[in-house]
Write a protein that holds these residues in place. Structure first.
Motif, PDB file in Angstrom:
ATOM      1  N   THR A 110       7.498   3.504   3.742  1.00  0.00           N
ATOM      2  CA  THR A 110       7.424   2.944   2.395  1.00  0.00           C
ATOM      3  C   THR A 110       6.654   3.868   1.466  1.00  0.00           C
ATOM      4  OG1 THR A 110       6.514   1.099   1.096  1.00  0.00           O
ATOM      5  CG2 THR A 110       5.414   1.594   3.166  1.00  0.00           C
ATOM      6  N   ASP A 125       9.981  -5.396   3.571  1.00  0.00           N
ATOM      7  CA  ASP A 125      10.086  -5.324   2.120  1.00  0.00           C
ATOM      8  C   ASP A 125      11.468  -4.745   1.807  1.00  0.00           C
ATOM      9  OD1 ASP A 125       9.770  -4.961  -0.586  1.00  0.00           O
ATOM     10  OD2 ASP A 125       8.283  -3.368  -0.442  1.00  0.00           O
ATOM     11  N   TRP A 168      -2.050  -2.696   9.399  1.00  0.00           N
ATOM     12  CA  TRP A 168      -2.135  -2.480   7.953  1.00  0.00           C
ATOM     13  C   TRP A 168      -3.488  -2.934   7.401  1.00  0.00           C
ATOM     14  CZ3 TRP A 168       2.868  -1.839   5.024  1.00  0.00           C
ATOM     15  CH2 TRP A 168       2.626  -1.385   3.722  1.00  0.00           C
ATOM     16  N   ARG A 183       4.615   2.825  -0.576  1.00  0.00           N
ATOM     17  CA  ARG A 183       3.255   2.283  -0.651  1.00  0.00           C
ATOM     18  C   ARG A 183       2.274   3.112   0.177  1.00  0.00           C
ATOM     19  NH1 ARG A 183       3.516  -3.529  -1.856  1.00  0.00           N
ATOM     20  NH2 ARG A 183       5.694  -4.212  -1.900  1.00  0.00           N
ATOM     21  N   ALA A 202      -5.394  -6.077   0.126  1.00  0.00           N
ATOM     22  CA  ALA A 202      -4.452  -7.170  -0.127  1.00  0.00           C
ATOM     23  C   ALA A 202      -4.698  -8.385   0.760  1.00  0.00           C
ATOM     24  CB  ALA A 202      -3.019  -6.675   0.075  1.00  0.00           C
ATOM     25  N   GLY A 204       1.934  -6.473   8.865  1.00  0.00           N
ATOM     26  CA  GLY A 204       2.921  -5.916   7.950  1.00  0.00           C
ATOM     27  C   GLY A 204       4.237  -6.635   8.135  1.00  0.00           C
ATOM     28  N   GLN A 235       8.187  -1.764   4.220  1.00  0.00           N
ATOM     29  CA  GLN A 235       7.216  -2.761   4.662  1.00  0.00           C
ATOM     30  C   GLN A 235       6.193  -2.992   3.568  1.00  0.00           C
ATOM     31  OE1 GLN A 235       5.201  -3.276   8.369  1.00  0.00           O
ATOM     32  NE2 GLN A 235       6.825  -2.253   9.551  1.00  0.00           N
ATOM     33  N   GLN A 236       5.478  -4.103   3.708  1.00  0.00           N
ATOM     34  CA  GLN A 236       4.414  -4.477   2.789  1.00  0.00           C
ATOM     35  C   GLN A 236       3.368  -5.258   3.577  1.00  0.00           C
ATOM     36  OE1 GLN A 236       5.739  -7.544  -0.051  1.00  0.00           O
ATOM     37  NE2 GLN A 236       7.534  -7.856   1.259  1.00  0.00           N
ATOM     38  N   PRO A 237       2.158  -5.422   3.039  1.00  0.00           N
ATOM     39  CA  PRO A 237       1.143  -6.202   3.758  1.00  0.00           C
ATOM     40  C   PRO A 237       1.608  -7.638   3.987  1.00  0.00           C
ATOM     41  CG  PRO A 237       0.141  -4.945   1.979  1.00  0.00           C
ATOM     42  CD  PRO A 237       1.625  -4.829   1.796  1.00  0.00           C
ATOM     43  N   TYR A 238       1.317  -8.155   5.175  1.00  0.00           N
ATOM     44  CA  TYR A 238       1.663  -9.542   5.494  1.00  0.00           C
ATOM     45  C   TYR A 238       0.530 -10.443   5.013  1.00  0.00           C
ATOM     46  CZ  TYR A 238       3.095 -13.716   8.018  1.00  0.00           C
ATOM     47  OH  TYR A 238       3.481 -14.992   8.325  1.00  0.00           O
TER      48      TYR A 238
END
Length: 504
Positions: A19, A424, A239, A21, A246, A421, A295-298
């Motif tokens: 990602t 996304d 993450w 990010r 986050a 994670g 992916q993104q923070p869970y």
């Protein structure tokens, strides 16, 4: 028949779920020099997956990338579902059928291997068996599947590396003495620093690249792929330690000390591999680095410390509970999922019914998530039903009402961290090579755009069923203006027009 040559050769580098990010901050810190070079000297974009939850999974999104078709058309529901239930064709197939030489290494959902190609075909590390083309590559899959089936890559698979016979075969297939030395040094390091055992996950793509490099040099395929899942693993698990900002619950100082550089380490391994790939390819090759999705923070208020990932404790015990011992084949795929295949349709119906009827605490809370395709069931515990792992929760199979079970009899929470994670829809695309513009950011596009773009570079017809467009803005004028030879349709205005991804 005279086959027109490709405009360019293409090497698709599949770093699953990477990602922007993570990439852009690490590039800014000077930690990813190869990615930085691709950003400066190539064209980048942010492909948006056409899939939406609960179908936002890599095995679905990668098939959309390969086929240029949305999930509703290619029909993928779960990893390694029966291939006859999947609708293509994939770019790999179109390249082979168009007279191009092909080299596949590790791409998801590419089992069974094609054996009518010029080149090589090593399917995904989640494949049902060790088949490859040519057959003498099977020791590679013996090693890969031993790691994947263990769910902690190389934790059990390293025993295979110590077997002299297999090591000798792997050396013949390209495993370098320097990589063996690196592996030995890593294993020694883990004894002294056991908290860094997570580095094992990155050894798998490093080892696999030795094999890929030898095969690529031998065949010099027109179209090739190389897949690695290691970065996705780190993001799913670490993450919060990488960037706590986050998360609702912050990590301890000790957690950051032990795991805080895991994601950075994984991306640096990807950077190292990308540098090797850049040195490997010829002057007429375009490298496309893609992620399938991101992916993104869970972050979920129901799980402020992250969600436990529960696994089926004993698949054979479960098969016995539903009365199917000896009547199906079980296969662990991407943790924590299993697939069960049934030769008898009546057994398939019975097993599906019994699994779907099982419940936890109340009949309206299903114990299992079940999907059926062809002769196969994909099975997982209903993860979102477990806000916390209470081993004493009551589990019931209605076909055996006299028997009750506790959750701990059926499930185990064994992962070193909770889920940190998740998927996304916005992924990554970097394109670099002859005829590719430098320093251009195309912004968002669709993941369906990659297949027609690769076919354009390969100088192959673009099927009418493909929903995406050729990313013409990535090309310098000489590449964009090349005229397709007779028998190869030029890119139509419809294919070159932007497409808005449905559901995004």
């Amino acid at each position: 028949m005279v086959v027109a040559p490709p405009r360019r050769k293409v090497l698709l580098v599949e770093f699953n779920e990477i990602t922007w990010r993570i990439i852009r901050p690490l590039v800014a810190q000077g930690k990813l020099p190869t990615f930085a070079r691709f950003l400066a000297e190539g064209t980048v974009a942010s492909p948006v997956a056409t899939e939406v939850p609960p179908h936002l999974d890599p095995w679905i999104s990668w098939m959309s990338v390969y086929t240029g078709r949305p999930r509703e058309e290619h029909g993928v529901h779960f990893l390694e579902q029966p291939p006859e239930t999947v609708h293509g064709p994939k770019v790999h197939d179109l390249a082979a059928e168009g007279g191009r030489s092909v080299g596949v290494f590790g791409s998801i959902m590419t089992w069974p291997p094609r054996k009518d190609i010029r080149g090589f075909w090593v399917p995904s590390t989640f494949s049902p068996d060790t088949q490859t083309f040519p057959e003498d590559l099977e020791p590679i899959q013996q090693l890969n599947l031993s790691q994947t089936r263990a769910h902690t890559p190389l934790a059990k698979g390293t025993k295979l590396v110590r077997q002299a016979g297999l090591v000798a075969r792997l050396i013949k297939l390209g495993l370098k003495p320097s990589t063996l030395a690196r592996l030995a040094a890593a294993l020694a390091k883990f004894k002294l620093q056991p908290h860094r055992v997570w580095e094992k996950v990155s050894l798998q793509p490093i080892i696999n690249f030795d094999f890929f490099e030898r095969l690529y040099r031998q065949h010099r395929p027109d179209f090739a792929t190389f897949h690695s899942n290691h970065a996705a693993h780190y993001m799913h698990r670490y993450w919060r330690s990488h960037d706590p900002s986050a998360f609702l619950t912050k990590p301890s100082d000790e957690e950051i000390r032990q795991k805080g550089d895991a994601i950075t380490f994984g991306y640096q391994v990807a950077d190292e591999l990308l540098a090797k790939i850049e040195r490997l390819v010829g002057p007429n090759t375009v490298i496309m680095v893609a992620s399938g999705l991101g992916q993104q923070p869970y972050v979920d208020e129901r799980f402020p410390e992250g969600r436990n990932v529960l696994r089926i404790r004993d698949i054979n015990q479960l098969i016995d509970l539903i009365g199917m011992t000896g009547r199906c084949r079980s296969l662990s795929i991407m943790a924590p999922q299993w697939i069960l295949s049934f030769p008898d349709p009546a057994d398939l119906d019975t097993a599906e019914s019994r699994l779907r009827q099982a419940w936890i605490e109340r009949p309206d809370i299903p114990l299992f998530a079940v999907d059926r395709q062809g002769d196969t069931l994909c099975l997982n515990l209903t993860q979102r039903a477990f806000e916390d792992y209470d081993p004493n929760r009551r589990c019931v199979f209605p076909h055996q009402p006299e028997r009750e079970h506790r959750l701990e009899d059926l499930a185990i929470a064994s992962d070193p961290t909770r889920k940190e994670g998740w998927h996304d829809p916005v992924g990554v695309l970097l394109v670099k090579g002859p005829g590719i513009k430098s320093g251009v950011d195309l912004g968002e596009c669709s993941n369906l755009d990659l297949a027609p773009t690769m076919l354009y570079l390969l100088n192959l017809p673009i099927p009418e069923h493909m929903k995406g467009r050729v990313l013409m803005d990535a090309f310098e004028a000489d590449l964009a203006d090349e005229v397709a030879p007779a028998g190869v349709p030029a890119v139509s205005d419809a294919l070159a027009a932007p497409v808005v991804a449905s559901g995004v």
